[in-house]
Design a protein around this motif. Structure first.
Motif, short mmCIF file in Angstrom:
data_model
loop_
_atom_site.label_atom_id
_atom_site.label_comp_id
_atom_site.label_asym_id
_atom_site.label_seq_id
_atom_site.Cartn_x
_atom_site.Cartn_y
_atom_site.Cartn_z
N LEU A 98 -12.84 -5.14 9.12
CA LEU A 98 -11.88 -4.51 8.21
C LEU A 98 -11.62 -5.27 6.98
O LEU A 98 -11.90 -4.76 5.64
N SER B 110 -11.24 11.49 -7.18
CA SER B 110 -10.82 11.84 -5.82
C SER B 110 -10.65 13.35 -5.94
O SER B 110 -10.87 14.10 -4.72
N LEU C 214 -17.30 8.31 -8.04
CA LEU C 214 -17.48 7.12 -7.25
C LEU C 214 -18.57 7.14 -6.47
O LEU C 214 -19.06 7.98 -6.00
N LEU D 167 -14.63 2.23 4.84
CA LEU D 167 -13.22 1.43 4.80
C LEU D 167 -12.37 2.57 5.48
O LEU D 167 -11.38 2.19 6.22
N LEU E 21 -8.76 5.10 -1.50
CA LEU E 21 -8.94 5.09 -3.19
C LEU E 21 -7.99 4.18 -3.73
O LEU E 21 -8.44 3.84 -4.64
N TYR E 22 -6.82 4.08 -3.12
CA TYR E 22 -5.85 3.25 -3.52
C TYR E 22 -6.44 1.65 -3.84
O TYR E 22 -6.20 0.99 -4.78
N ILE E 23 -6.80 1.18 -2.66
CA ILE E 23 -7.63 -0.20 -2.55
C ILE E 23 -8.66 -0.36 -3.72
O ILE E 23 -8.82 -1.42 -4.24
N LEU E 24 -9.60 0.85 -3.58
CA LEU E 24 -10.54 0.84 -4.56
C LEU E 24 -10.07 0.56 -6.06
O LEU E 24 -10.75 -0.24 -6.82
N ARG F 170 -6.69 8.00 1.43
CA ARG F 170 -5.57 7.80 0.26
C ARG F 170 -5.60 6.41 0.05
O ARG F 170 -5.64 5.96 -0.99
N LEU F 171 -5.36 5.70 0.97
CA LEU F 171 -5.21 4.21 1.13
C LEU F 171 -6.53 3.65 0.44
O LEU F 171 -6.65 2.57 -0.30
N ALA G 202 -14.60 -4.54 5.08
CA ALA G 202 -14.70 -3.23 4.41
C ALA G 202 -13.99 -3.38 3.17
O ALA G 202 -14.13 -2.51 2.09
N LEU G 203 -12.75 -3.94 3.02
CA LEU G 203 -12.01 -4.04 1.84
C LEU G 203 -12.51 -4.55 0.67
O LEU G 203 -12.71 -4.25 -0.19
N LYS H 67 -6.48 11.78 6.02
CA LYS H 67 -5.78 12.08 5.02
C LYS H 67 -5.09 10.62 4.34
O LYS H 67 -5.56 10.28 3.26
N THR H 68 -4.39 9.91 5.19
CA THR H 68 -3.83 8.71 4.79
C THR H 68 -5.04 7.60 4.49
O THR H 68 -4.71 6.56 3.57
N VAL I 25 -15.67 -2.48 -0.46
CA VAL I 25 -15.32 -1.39 -1.31
C VAL I 25 -15.30 -1.43 -2.89
O VAL I 25 -15.76 -0.67 -3.55
N GLN I 26 -14.63 -2.32 -3.17
CA GLN I 26 -14.61 -2.99 -4.28
C GLN I 26 -15.77 -3.56 -5.19
O GLN I 26 -16.00 -3.26 -6.14
N LEU J 30 0.95 -1.23 0.03
CA LEU J 30 -0.04 0.15 0.07
C LEU J 30 0.92 1.30 -0.13
O LEU J 30 2.02 1.28 0.52
N PRO J 31 0.50 2.27 -0.68
CA PRO J 31 0.89 3.69 -0.72
C PRO J 31 1.56 4.08 0.61
O PRO J 31 0.76 4.05 1.56
N SER J 32 2.61 4.62 0.86
CA SER J 32 2.93 5.32 2.40
C SER J 32 3.05 4.41 3.33
O SER J 32 3.20 4.66 4.58
#
Lengths: 197, 197
Positions: free
Chosen positions: A43, A89, A63, B10, B30-33, B27-28, A46-47, B23-24, A50-51, A17-19
């Motif tokens: 959790l 976003s 979205l 999520l 939207l990335y996961i999506l 971002r996470l 939720a993952l 914020k993170t 969301v998809q 994952l980013p960051s």
């Protein structure tokens, strides 16, 4: 010492994952290990959710979990203003300004670096909206980058036959910034765009 | 604009994790999506797995997916040295030093702030290991905090009848540190613990 494989696996997954670097991934994984199992299930659910349940609005690309999205289906939203953004976003940010028009998301933001040609962009969905005749102004809110500039110009040309006003966001000094530390391109744009005081 | 509920959910779930702010989390999420769905399933599966398959070693309390853990079941590990740590995650750090003895994890590290009494700690599992007679040295590797100090003293007393050497990690200047910016307590400990050069 090798870590237990499921723990190592979770750390690997989190690191993608980013960051999230190796240290954070390890900390998160150890934290997750100690959570009550129902919280971890939530959790995980939720993952997946969301998809499965979030998709782009068929009209604007925002979205949403209902089609058309709440913005497109809100009669209080002004239909005469259409704000074009690169990514869904970006809508979140523009919404915070109080903008009350509608949106159109380009998605998979156009990258010059990809060797792709803006002429290959599918502008038909956008033109269909303009053909409905309600939109009076198209606001180009693409990122202030070379790519954003190129795509903006291409879109402006594609729209030009449609008797709508085309505007773009102002370039200039960011509020709270410092002229001393502002790059010359931004400063030049701020000068060019100066307004009567 | 309200976000699609699964996305909002999520973001809420991610925000509960340590070091992940709003914020993170956004971002996470939207990335996961945008991830391929098999990757998201893998992540969700990894979350569940870690809880279902990782547990404390029945002997030392280390995190493991096999019992006894790889350290306890490794015959090359020296059984005469037992390093006592607060949390299983401390083992990861000590392993990196090349330490080749065994461990004992206190778990749910003892907090003075909780009004709990170290005398209520269950030291029986530790005493059982000492009663086997293999351990010659117990290394107290608790955190250099007041709690760690109190529990260390309590453990040293509890062990005292067992004819084993009890040591604790050295206190002093951290390598790469700066005397100017070292707090006075650490510096006092470094002075007290000075060694012949």
């Amino acid at each position: 010492m090798r870590l237990p494989r499921p723990l190592e696996n979770l750390i690997d997954q989190l690191q993608k994952l980013p960051s999230i670097g190796p240290k954070t991934a390890q900390r998160l994984a150890l934290y997750i290990l100690r959570l009550p199992s129902e919280e971890v299930s939530q959790l995980a659910r939720a993952l997946i959710d969301v998809q499965e349940r979030v998709f782009p609005c068929s009209k604007c690309g925002n979205l949403t979990d209902s089609d058309p999205c709440p913005i497109c289906s809100n009669p209080a939203r002004l239909g005469n203003s259409l704000c074009i953004v690169e990514e869904a976003s970006d809508i979140l940010s523009i919404e915070r300004t109080g903008y009350n028009g509608r949106y159109f998301v380009l998605n998979r933001s156009f990258k010059l670096m990809d060797d792709s040609d803006p002429a290959e962009m599918n502008v038909q969905p956008l033109l269909r909206i303009l053909n409905e005749g309600k939109v009076q102004e198209v606001i180009l809110a693409l990122n202030p980058t070379i790519d954003g500039e190129v795509v903006s110009r291409f879109l402006a040309t594609a729209i030009s036959g449609h008797n709508v006003k085309v505007t773009r966001l102002a370039y200039g000094l960011p509020i709270g910034g410092d002229i001393e530390f502002t790059d010359e391109i931004t400063l030049r744009r701020a000068l060019e765009g100066r307004k009567e005081f």
